[in-house]
Motif scaffolding. Sequence first.
Motif, PDB file in Angstrom:
ATOM      1  N   VAL A 229      58.466  52.801  23.727  1.00 53.96           N
ATOM      2  CA  VAL A 229      59.003  53.015  25.072  1.00 53.96           C
ATOM      3  C   VAL A 229      60.218  52.120  25.305  1.00 53.96           C
ATOM      4  N   GLU A 245      56.203  57.895  26.343  1.00 56.13           N
ATOM      5  CA  GLU A 245      55.077  57.689  27.261  1.00 56.13           C
ATOM      6  C   GLU A 245      53.871  58.525  26.839  1.00 56.13           C
ATOM      7  N   ALA A 264      50.193  55.695  31.798  1.00 54.61           N
ATOM      8  CA  ALA A 264      51.222  56.215  30.904  1.00 54.61           C
ATOM      9  C   ALA A 264      51.313  57.739  31.000  1.00 54.61           C
ATOM     10  N   ARG A 267      53.314  58.699  34.020  1.00 59.72           N
ATOM     11  CA  ARG A 267      54.744  58.533  33.783  1.00 59.72           C
ATOM     12  C   ARG A 267      55.279  59.655  32.889  1.00 59.72           C
ATOM     13  N   CYS A 268      54.488  60.051  31.906  1.00 57.46           N
ATOM     14  CA  CYS A 268      54.879  61.154  31.037  1.00 57.46           C
ATOM     15  C   CYS A 268      55.043  62.444  31.839  1.00 57.46           C
TER      16      CYS A 268
END
Length: 317
Positions: A229, A245, A264, A267-268
């Motif tokens: 990342v 992510e 995560a 966020r992805c």
Amino acid sequence: MAVPAWTEQAIPGKDVGLLAARPIRRGERIMARTAAIMIDGAAVDGLPVAAFAGLLHDAAKSLPEPHRAQFFNLSTSYGVDDYDSGENDAYKIFATNAFRTGIADGLPDLHSVFRDVSRINHGCQPNCAYFFDPVTLAHNIFAVVDIMQGEELTVGYIDPIQTHAERKAKVHRHWGFNCTCARCAQPPRLVAESDDRVRSILSLLGTLDDYTTAAGSNGTGPAAAELLVLLFELEGLQGRIHEAEYRLALEWNGVGDGLRATQAARRCLDRGLLVRGAEQPFISNMRILVADPTSHWSWKFRLGKKENDKTDEKKGK
């Protein structure tokens, strides 16, 4: 009346491009356009160039005004690839500006030319990303970072996870220009550092995508994914950071940390929906993980069977 997000202008050394007419925030959709010309990939691959160019010319000439004029006003500058003598202006425009656009997995590729979209120039750290919506048949352009008024809008014509020399050779070979974006125009010492990060990214992608190894061995585990990342961020690859992510979500889930895996995955989804749309398999995968990390296929996959058994014993399972 809303202020348009962009304006078309001549840009020194780049012919025509699009500039931000006002500040544009990350996540804003800048435009959504249907194709001027859309062609089955089987025709592109199967027909002789002269025959294909003739059909393409007739189709483009049949477009209504001002659509036709806008199409024939697009750039015809392409690189050093050899083309058949049967080419014409419509073919050159197609060769320079066409995007590969698919309707669904398993169906033939389509090659599409868009009027306004095709005016966006290339950058190796693009501030915009695009995806083709198979439902509306529109190409959607989104800002992946905040863009200042007067800043040029850019998208990636090629995979940006390549060294400087590889990127330079590819864009020159196909489009005939030398990239002068901020990433390519760095001093040699910074170009070398960037190339080193690219090689690290490619190495990490290879090891993290091997789901047979235990966490911490051969460069796997959350620490390796966190580094991935960071490397994406340092390279300015905001349009692709959902890929890092995604792997981070799997690695946290793979060691049994559902909370960090969910963070995560969120966020992805935030970045992935922006630049790839809702119909991608990885989007469904992340939604399943967010709903229940423990039922996702990746739960504790990095621990191995023995470690899983020990963990379950401690919990009285």
